[in-house]
Scaffold this active site. Structure first.
Site, PDB file in Angstrom:
ATOM      1  N   LYS A 241       0.813  -1.217   0.000  1.00 55.20           N
ATOM      2  CA  LYS A 241       0.000   0.000   0.000  1.00 55.20           C
ATOM      3  C   LYS A 241       0.846   1.267   0.000  1.00 55.20           C
ATOM      4  CE  LYS A 241      -4.420  -1.737   1.592  1.00 55.20           C
ATOM      5  NZ  LYS A 241      -5.468  -1.746   2.639  1.00 55.20           N
TER       6      LYS A 241
ATOM      7  N   ARG B  70      -3.576 -10.120   5.032  1.00 54.47           N
ATOM      8  CA  ARG B  70      -4.163 -10.138   3.686  1.00 54.47           C
ATOM      9  C   ARG B  70      -3.113  -9.583   2.728  1.00 54.47           C
ATOM     10  NH1 ARG B  70      -6.785  -6.590   0.244  1.00 54.47           N
ATOM     11  NH2 ARG B  70      -8.449  -7.493  -1.051  1.00 54.47           N
TER      12      ARG B  70
END
Length: 274
Positions: A221, A255
């Site tokens: 991210k 995740r």
């Protein structure tokens, strides 16, 4: 710390890894990579062999500023993929990344096992009732706003305190509906600045007070690659570093796009308990 996935009990007291399978054309890291059966099956098999317990399938891109698509298009993208995966991997535990209650219902009906809602029940008023009726594990994520506007100046007085309060309120509602298999996800990058994200990572252990398993979705991210002034493609090492911190601070599920490295991080951190 045990959740029931279609009759299979999964113990989350030892952290597990959830592999990401994006079937969207515009996801921030792997958009458009898995658009035919061969590529989808190959990537899923790779993640399962590397140790993924869950495969999270998403047909709606939730990256900042992503284009909104209709429920019909989301279903047209995702239902054939779920059928394909279950046909080839009968024991697979599929999580569906959706905020729409009807998509949740349709996907569970064809064999998915978990619903992963980026909006934590905010974007569809019927979601809580739906997952309670289905009696499936529900990932309750926090997001400020929508994918279209969430990164336009997100402001909090105390980001950790406000998100803990949000979770407490939403978990209470779900318990009232007799749903107990609830996993929380602070929503790194969903309506948060880089500073908010790192504050949440540092304070992740405080969320254990909610008595629910914690999912950490930090993989590649912008909080990582912008901090290091690199691209998402170059952010694997940063992802492993952040995942390790998340595990030490209490994460029960990682995740990730890169399963092998996440499984290795879990194995290393598990050694600390001996």
């Amino acid at each position: 710390m045990t959740i029931n996935c279609k009759g299979t009990l999964v113990d989350l007291s030892s952290p597990k890894v959830m592999g990401i399978l994006n079937i969207t054309p515009d996801s921030f890291f792997d958009g458009g990579k898995y658009k035919n059966e061969k590529d989808i099956l190959s990537q899923t098999e790779k993640m399962l062999l590397e140790g993924a317990t869950f495969i999270d399938v998403g047909a709606y891109s939730s990256r900042p500023g992503a284009k909104n698509i209709s429920e019909k298009e989301e279903l047209q993208r995702i239902l054939p993929v779920i059928n394909l995966l279950i046909k080839h991997f009968p024991e697979i535990i599929i999580s569906v990344d959706t905020f729409r209650s009807n998509v949740a219902k349709e996907t569970i009906n064809v064999g998915a096992a978990i619903i992963n809602d980026i909006s934590g029940g905010i974007m569809d008023a019927k979601m809580f009732e739906t997952v309670a009726n289905l009696q499936v594990p529900y990932i309750l994520m926090h997001m400020l706003g929508t994918p279209q506007n969430m990164q336009k100046n997100p402001v909090y007085d105390d980001v950790t305190k406000e998100i803990i309060t949000f979770f407490a309120e939403q978990i209470f509602k779900l318990h009232q509906l007799k749903l107990n298999d609830i996993i929380i996800d602070v929503g790194f990058g969903f309506g948060k600045t880089i500073e908010h994200n790192f504050e949440l990572l540092k304070n992740l252990s405080l969320f254990k007070s909610l008595d629910a398993p914690i999912l950490a979705g930090i993989s590649r991210k912008s909080m990582l690659y912008k901090t290091l002034d690199i691209s998402a493609q170059e952010a694997l090492n940063a992802t492993t570093s952040a995942n390790t911190i998340a595990l030490i601070n209490g994460a029960n599920i990682l995740r990730v796009h890169d399963v092998k490295e996440a499984v290795e991080a879990v194995k290393i951190v598990n050694q600390l308990s001996f």
